[in-house]
Design a protein around this motif. Structure first.
Motif, PDB file in Angstrom:
ATOM      1  N   ARG A  76       0.506  -1.277   0.253  1.00  0.00           N
ATOM      2  CA  ARG A  76       0.497   0.018   0.040  1.00  0.00           C
ATOM      3  C   ARG A  76       1.143   1.535   0.087  1.00  0.00           C
ATOM      4  O   ARG A  76       2.159   1.376   0.736  1.00  0.00           O
TER       5      ARG A  76
ATOM      6  N   HIS B  99       2.097  -2.413   5.742  1.00  0.00           N
ATOM      7  CA  HIS B  99       2.072  -2.654   4.541  1.00  0.00           C
ATOM      8  C   HIS B  99       2.324  -1.933   3.360  1.00  0.00           C
ATOM      9  O   HIS B  99       2.826  -2.189   1.926  1.00  0.00           O
TER      10      HIS B  99
ATOM     11  N   ASP C 196      -3.444  -9.120   3.645  1.00  0.00           N
ATOM     12  CA  ASP C 196      -4.919  -8.797   3.751  1.00  0.00           C
ATOM     13  C   ASP C 196      -5.249  -9.610   3.122  1.00  0.00           C
ATOM     14  O   ASP C 196      -5.997  -9.958   1.940  1.00  0.00           O
TER      15      ASP C 196
ATOM     16  N   GLU D 161      -6.938  -8.459  13.747  1.00  0.00           N
ATOM     17  CA  GLU D 161      -7.385  -8.713  12.576  1.00  0.00           C
ATOM     18  C   GLU D 161      -7.331  -9.792  11.849  1.00  0.00           C
ATOM     19  O   GLU D 161      -6.246 -10.021  11.628  1.00  0.00           O
TER      20      GLU D 161
ATOM     21  N   TRP E  68      -8.203 -11.069   9.470  1.00  0.00           N
ATOM     22  CA  TRP E  68      -7.477 -11.076   8.160  1.00  0.00           C
ATOM     23  C   TRP E  68      -6.148 -10.915   7.263  1.00  0.00           C
ATOM     24  O   TRP E  68      -5.113 -11.053   6.374  1.00  0.00           O
ATOM     25  N   HIS E  69      -5.486 -10.861   8.308  1.00  0.00           N
ATOM     26  CA  HIS E  69      -3.796  -9.343   8.205  1.00  0.00           C
ATOM     27  C   HIS E  69      -2.773 -10.080   8.766  1.00  0.00           C
ATOM     28  O   HIS E  69      -3.125 -11.226  10.057  1.00  0.00           O
TER      29      HIS E  69
HETATM   30 ZN    ZN Z   1      -3.527  -5.209   7.323  1.00  0.00          ZN
END
Ligand code: ZN
Length: 205
Positions: free
Chosen positions: A91, A118, A125, A185, A187-188
């Motif tokens: 990101r 990221h 994710d 989280e 998903w991470h």
């Molecule tokens: Zn993440």
């Protein structure tokens, strides 16, 4: 004599060690290494917590050390008729600044001054899908749900299937070695050695 031999051996081995470390840190295109992985980069659409399109493409970059591990996970999942779907990878840092401006809670959005993993291509994710239908397996919350129910270990209000799916993703990711979960989280996941990569700020092409 033994000491001389050891030094000579070290000189031969050292470039290999350095090379594998630097290539592990190199950002690579995930689809080129894992063609059947599904990409659904939420920030390349307006369907995300910012309600803005933040990426110019649906291309996903990650550190090679991370991608090599995802390839092993994908191979294991494929044998069960399952696969990985990625919501976010590398990101750009400018996007991190924008996200933090919109949602300035460091519990859920990393402070751009110190940067997110990221921004280094060291975090991914993702979720599980049925390979035949492409349907996502039921998980405890949606991606980017900012609340307690997104945490590992949360059980209140969840079905046995949602807990089992979260645990399946966790065990597959952790069993490969070198990947760690984020407690808050589901998903991470992060590749710790790649956190030494600099914070980048270029858009994917
Ligand atoms: Zn993440």
């Amino acid at each position: 004599m033994k000491a001389v031999l050891a030094v000579v051996c070290l000189l031969f081995l050292l470039p290999d060690v350095l090379h594998s470390q630097s290539s592990d840190a190199e950002l690579v295109n995930v689809k080129e290494l894992i063609p059947d992985i599904v990409l659904d980069l939420k920030y390349s659409t307006v369907v995300n917590f910012t309600a803005q399109k933040l990426y110019t493409t649906n291309e996903c970059l990650l550190a090679r050390g991370m991608v090599n591990r995802l390839a092993v996970v994908q191979d294991s999942l494929r044998a069960r008729g399952l696969g990985l779907k990625i919501f976010d990878g590398y990101r750009p840092r400018a996007v991190q600044y924008l996200m933090f401006e919109i949602y300035p809670d460091p519990n859920f959005v990393a402070d751009p001054v110190t940067g997110s993993k990221h921004n280094r291509g060291a975090a991914v994710d993702l979720t599980l899908i049925d390979l035949a239908t492409g349907a996502e397996l039921s998980m405890p919350t949606a991606f980017d749900y900012f609340g307690d129910a997104a945490a590992h270990g949360w059980t209140i209000g969840l079905s046995a299937e949602q807990i089992a799916n979260r645990e399946l993703l966790r065990s597959m990711m952790e069993d490969v070695g070198g990947l760690t979960r984020l407690p808050s989280e589901w998903w991470h996941y992060e590749h710790a050695p790649s956190t030494s990569i600099p914070l980048y700020d270029f858009q994917m092409k």
